[in-house]
Design a protein around this motif. Sequence first.
Motif, PDB file in Angstrom:
ATOM      1  N   GLU A 166       0.830  -1.204   0.000  1.00  0.00           N
ATOM      2  CA  GLU A 166       0.000   0.000   0.000  1.00  0.00           C
ATOM      3  C   GLU A 166       0.867   1.258   0.000  1.00  0.00           C
ATOM      4  OE1 GLU A 166      -3.695   2.040   2.420  1.00  0.00           O
ATOM      5  OE2 GLU A 166      -3.382  -0.124   2.594  1.00  0.00           O
ATOM      6  N   ASN A 167       1.958   1.260   0.775  1.00  0.00           N
ATOM      7  CA  ASN A 167       2.854   2.423   0.807  1.00  0.00           C
ATOM      8  C   ASN A 167       3.556   2.643  -0.532  1.00  0.00           C
ATOM      9  OD1 ASN A 167       2.223   3.011   3.466  1.00  0.00           O
ATOM     10  ND2 ASN A 167       3.974   1.882   4.287  1.00  0.00           N
ATOM     11  N   LEU A 168       3.941   1.561  -1.204  1.00  0.00           N
ATOM     12  CA  LEU A 168       4.659   1.670  -2.478  1.00  0.00           C
ATOM     13  C   LEU A 168       3.739   2.021  -3.645  1.00  0.00           C
ATOM     14  CD1 LEU A 168       6.985  -1.464  -2.227  1.00  0.00           C
ATOM     15  CD2 LEU A 168       7.681   0.930  -1.998  1.00  0.00           C
ATOM     16  N   THR A 169       2.541   1.445  -3.646  1.00  0.00           N
ATOM     17  CA  THR A 169       1.683   1.527  -4.832  1.00  0.00           C
ATOM     18  C   THR A 169       0.384   2.300  -4.625  1.00  0.00           C
ATOM     19  OG1 THR A 169       0.447  -0.491  -4.326  1.00  0.00           O
ATOM     20  CG2 THR A 169       2.527  -0.761  -5.557  1.00  0.00           C
ATOM     21  N   GLY A 170      -0.015   2.459  -3.375  1.00  0.00           N
ATOM     22  CA  GLY A 170      -1.304   3.078  -3.094  1.00  0.00           C
ATOM     23  C   GLY A 170      -2.476   2.119  -3.240  1.00  0.00           C
ATOM     24  N   ILE A 171      -2.203   0.858  -3.574  1.00  0.00           N
ATOM     25  CA  ILE A 171      -3.268  -0.133  -3.752  1.00  0.00           C
ATOM     26  C   ILE A 171      -3.718  -0.607  -2.376  1.00  0.00           C
ATOM     27  CG2 ILE A 171      -3.871  -2.384  -4.704  1.00  0.00           C
ATOM     28  CD1 ILE A 171      -1.560  -1.925  -6.750  1.00  0.00           C
ATOM     29  N   PHE A 174       0.480  -7.603 -12.993  1.00  0.00           N
ATOM     30  CA  PHE A 174       1.819  -7.972 -12.541  1.00  0.00           C
ATOM     31  C   PHE A 174       2.774  -6.797 -12.686  1.00  0.00           C
ATOM     32  CE2 PHE A 174      -0.408 -11.603 -14.156  1.00  0.00           C
ATOM     33  CZ  PHE A 174      -0.157 -12.606 -13.243  1.00  0.00           C
ATOM     34  N   PHE A 175       3.668  -6.687 -11.736  1.00  0.00           N
ATOM     35  CA  PHE A 175       4.798  -5.764 -11.836  1.00  0.00           C
ATOM     36  C   PHE A 175       6.039  -6.635 -11.835  1.00  0.00           C
ATOM     37  CE2 PHE A 175       8.330  -3.501  -9.929  1.00  0.00           C
ATOM     38  CZ  PHE A 175       8.357  -2.341 -10.668  1.00  0.00           C
ATOM     39  N   GLY A 187      -2.089   1.685  -9.775  1.00  0.00           N
ATOM     40  CA  GLY A 187      -1.157   1.714  -8.649  1.00  0.00           C
ATOM     41  C   GLY A 187       0.214   1.174  -9.016  1.00  0.00           C
ATOM     42  N   LEU A 188       0.248   0.077  -9.773  1.00  0.00           N
ATOM     43  CA  LEU A 188       1.535  -0.492 -10.180  1.00  0.00           C
ATOM     44  C   LEU A 188       2.235   0.406 -11.201  1.00  0.00           C
ATOM     45  CD1 LEU A 188       0.700  -4.315 -10.342  1.00  0.00           C
ATOM     46  CD2 LEU A 188       1.866  -3.042  -8.526  1.00  0.00           C
ATOM     47  N   ASP A 189       1.471   1.035 -12.090  1.00  0.00           N
ATOM     48  CA  ASP A 189       2.059   2.003 -13.029  1.00  0.00           C
ATOM     49  C   ASP A 189       2.648   3.198 -12.280  1.00  0.00           C
ATOM     50  OD1 ASP A 189       1.738   0.779 -15.541  1.00  0.00           O
ATOM     51  OD2 ASP A 189      -0.297   1.567 -15.785  1.00  0.00           O
ATOM     52  N   LYS A 190       1.932   3.653 -11.265  1.00  0.00           N
ATOM     53  CA  LYS A 190       2.409   4.776 -10.453  1.00  0.00           C
ATOM     54  C   LYS A 190       3.742   4.414  -9.783  1.00  0.00           C
ATOM     55  CE  LYS A 190       1.222   5.963  -6.175  1.00  0.00           C
ATOM     56  NZ  LYS A 190       0.417   6.109  -5.013  1.00  0.00           N
ATOM     57  N   TYR A 191       3.819   3.208  -9.255  1.00  0.00           N
ATOM     58  CA  TYR A 191       5.046   2.733  -8.613  1.00  0.00           C
ATOM     59  C   TYR A 191       6.192   2.666  -9.623  1.00  0.00           C
ATOM     60  CZ  TYR A 191       8.258  -0.399  -6.147  1.00  0.00           C
ATOM     61  OH  TYR A 191       9.367  -0.958  -5.574  1.00  0.00           O
ATOM     62  N   ARG A 192       5.919   2.115 -10.808  1.00  0.00           N
ATOM     63  CA  ARG A 192       6.950   2.031 -11.845  1.00  0.00           C
ATOM     64  C   ARG A 192       7.439   3.434 -12.226  1.00  0.00           C
ATOM     65  NH1 ARG A 192       8.308   2.830 -16.720  1.00  0.00           N
ATOM     66  NH2 ARG A 192       9.628   1.410 -17.858  1.00  0.00           N
ATOM     67  N   LYS A 193       6.505   4.349 -12.411  1.00  0.00           N
ATOM     68  CA  LYS A 193       6.857   5.720 -12.787  1.00  0.00           C
ATOM     69  C   LYS A 193       7.726   6.372 -11.703  1.00  0.00           C
ATOM     70  CE  LYS A 193       4.887  10.086 -14.273  1.00  0.00           C
ATOM     71  NZ  LYS A 193       3.707  10.850 -14.607  1.00  0.00           N
ATOM     72  N   VAL A 222       4.661  -3.338 -16.233  1.00  0.00           N
ATOM     73  CA  VAL A 222       3.375  -3.738 -15.675  1.00  0.00           C
ATOM     74  C   VAL A 222       2.648  -4.514 -16.776  1.00  0.00           C
ATOM     75  CG1 VAL A 222       1.154  -2.932 -14.761  1.00  0.00           C
ATOM     76  CG2 VAL A 222       3.282  -1.755 -14.121  1.00  0.00           C
ATOM     77  N   ILE A 223       2.188  -5.696 -16.425  1.00  0.00           N
ATOM     78  CA  ILE A 223       1.510  -6.588 -17.375  1.00  0.00           C
ATOM     79  C   ILE A 223       0.116  -6.851 -16.837  1.00  0.00           C
ATOM     80  CG2 ILE A 223       1.579  -8.863 -18.477  1.00  0.00           C
ATOM     81  CD1 ILE A 223       4.683  -8.773 -17.627  1.00  0.00           C
ATOM     82  N   ARG A 224      -0.888  -6.700 -17.692  1.00  0.00           N
ATOM     83  CA  ARG A 224      -2.266  -6.894 -17.229  1.00  0.00           C
ATOM     84  C   ARG A 224      -3.028  -7.828 -18.140  1.00  0.00           C
ATOM     85  NH1 ARG A 224      -7.106  -2.504 -16.587  1.00  0.00           N
ATOM     86  NH2 ARG A 224      -8.670  -4.003 -15.907  1.00  0.00           N
ATOM     87  N   HIS A 225      -3.760  -8.720 -17.495  1.00  0.00           N
ATOM     88  CA  HIS A 225      -4.732  -9.593 -18.152  1.00  0.00           C
ATOM     89  C   HIS A 225      -6.010  -9.499 -17.328  1.00  0.00           C
ATOM     90  CE1 HIS A 225      -2.000 -11.585 -20.988  1.00  0.00           C
ATOM     91  NE2 HIS A 225      -1.101 -11.450 -20.041  1.00  0.00           N
TER      92      HIS A 225
END
Length: 175
Positions: free
Chosen positions: A59-64, A137-138, A102-108, A129-132
């Motif tokens: 949650e701290n890293l990604t906001g998820i 996935f990150f 959230g994972l895109d935000k973390y990657r950015k 980030v990979i999505r299905h």
Amino acid sequence: MKKIFGLFFAMIMMTTFLIGCTTKKEAKTVDLDKIHEAVKETLGEDYAPNRELTMEEIENLTGIKEDNIEKIIAESPMISVNVDTFIGIKAKEGKGDIVEEGLDKYRKYLVEESMQYPMNIAKVNSAKVIRHEDYVFFVMLGKHDDRQEATDEERLEFAKEEVKKVEDVINKFFE
């Protein structure tokens, strides 16, 4: 008038028939544990994450938030010199967008704002980030490029190829 009524009735029947014939595409269900094991098997000794991330860290890293997650596998290395990270999330139904964001935000953040050791820059820049659907996935994984004479571009290309191996493994589960 009979022809108009007959034509109208035929159109209604055809529309009903077409609606009845369309099927809703069902979301594919996969096992995150099997994907994780396949990724680890593919990378072998080059799979560096060895510490489970807590939900608080996620949650701290990604906001998820945890209430958007049905299942999660998240690992990073114990030693902070290494950046390798695997996060696999099965979002609750319809929450894939939130998890992906959230994972895109973390990657950015990692690419644009974080301080990195020079040896990790290519790997961070190749993170993906990979999505299905509701599976997201990150991946920031793979063998470290230990070539002494490689250029920054060559190191980035090497890191992207390593991430591509992991992406291919993940994608096979959704075919």
